[in-house]
Design an enzyme around this catalytic site. Structure first.
Site, PDB file in Angstrom:
ATOM      1  CG  ASP A   1       5.020   3.221  -2.261  1.00  0.00           C
ATOM      2  OD1 ASP A   1       4.512   3.884  -1.334  1.00  0.00           O
ATOM      3  OD2 ASP A   1       4.647   2.084  -2.577  1.00  0.00           O
TER       4      ASP A   1
ATOM      5  CD  GLN B   1       0.428  -3.567  -0.548  1.00  0.00           C
ATOM      6  OE1 GLN B   1      -0.034  -2.450  -0.787  1.00  0.00           O
ATOM      7  NE2 GLN B   1       1.023  -3.842   0.603  1.00  0.00           N
TER       8      GLN B   1
ATOM      9  CE  LYS C   1      -1.107   0.839   0.970  1.00  0.00           C
ATOM     10  NZ  LYS C   1       0.034   0.044   0.501  1.00  0.00           N
TER      11      LYS C   1
END
Ligand code: NDP
Length: 283
Positions: free
Chosen positions: A121, A98, A54
């Site tokens: 997200d 994460q 990422k």
């Protein structure tokens, strides 16, 4: 027998990343360079690999990426304090926690602490609620990426029977909401569903997000159906396979995503485009 159109997620992701680079440049020129902060807690090796990818993709697209690491021994309070400091930082537009977090950390509390305007997200209940209500929302990256693949391959969801197998907060549930918002008639299946195969066989669009290697075989698929394989499973031999048995389904389906090279590349590309979206909104 005709073969299904192979939906190339890598190629679509390349297009998305090129768009992101243009948007990031425009934002930087306007003095609002998009910033993505990743919270990484503990020593999970797979998480370290994902976060590395990422970071690299963000840098390449012109997005400022920063990874904030906490040790495996971190407490919920310490993770919450980090998230709060990122909420308060105006240079941070997107915050990604994460997963999985270490067992001792309360994942729901942490995800709920990310400010909805920085929730890259789309996991915060406020964003999930907007999505489920059919309102404008930041949607989770994997199902959003799938919608983009469908769009790129000219799949019109309007009036179609869509079946989603798997009801996780990350994939299945938001996928069902996005398909509903696109006017599909959606059935959301899970481990308690009776006659799963019967449901799958009725689908014009079948999305499989379970985590069981090659569970869906040819006799689960309606001829001509669009089949999207979200699963990522590592075999004993170390290769990656999806939740769909590609070889047996390919002669039956109309469109099919491969694993790897299907949904996976779209997840990171959509993360970058969500970061730009939040920066454009001034979040
Ligand atoms: P979860 O484990 O959170 O959810 C799995 C879902 O599948 C649950 O809803 C579960 O039902 C359902 N399920 C489990 N077994 C069965 C069964 N035998 N029949 C029907 N339904 C079943 O997984 P995720 O949603 O996080 O991920 C699913 C897969 O997608 C994994 O392989 C993961 O690695 C992959 N993935 C890929 C991504 C990508 O970028 N390509 C991104 C995210 C995930 P119940 O709710 O009843 O327990």
């Amino acid at each position: 027998m005709p073969e299904a159109v192979r939906m190339d997620g890598k190629e679509v992701a390349r297009r998305v990343r090129a768009e992101v680079a243009d948007r990031a440049q425009a934002l930087s020129q306007a003095g609002a360079a998009p910033g993505l902060s990743v919270v990484l807690v503990g020593d999970d090796p797979a998480s370290h690999v994902y976060v590395g990818r990422k970071e690299k993709a963000a840098l390449k697209a012109g997005i400022r990426g920063a990874t904030h690491r906490l040790p495996e021994s971190a407490t919920t309070e310490e993770v919450l304090a980090l998230v709060q400091s990122l909420n308060d930082d105006p240079a941070v537009h997107g915050i990604l926690v994460q997963l999985p977090l270490p067992r001792a950390v309360d994942t729901d509390l942490v995800l709920d602490a990310v400010h909805p305007s920085k929730d890259v997200d789309g996991f915060h209940p406020a964003n999930a609620g907007l999505l489920a209500s059919g309102l404008d929302a930041i949607a989770p990256c994997t199902p959003s990426g799938i919608m983009r693949i469908l769009e790129e391959y000219g799949v019109d969801c309007n009036g179609k029977d869509a079946v989603v197998i798997g009801r996780s907060r990350i994939v299945g549930r938001p996928m069902a909401a996005l398909l509903t918002n696109a006017n599909a008639t959606v059935t959301l299946c899970h481990s308690r569903t009776h006659d799963l195969q019967g449901h799958a066989r009725r689908a014009d669009i079948l999305i499989v997000a379970v985590g069981r290697p090659e569970m869906v075989t040819a006799d689960w698929v309606k001829p001509g159906a669009v089949v999207i394989d979200v699963g990522i499973n590592r075999t004993d031999e170390g290769t990656l396979v999806g939740d769909v048995d590609y070889a047996s389904v390919e002669p039956i389906a109309g469109h099919l995503t491969p694993v790897p090279g299907g949904v996976g590349p779209m997840t990171i590309a959509t993360l970058l485009s969500n970061t730009c979206l939040l920066a454009e909104r001034g979040g």
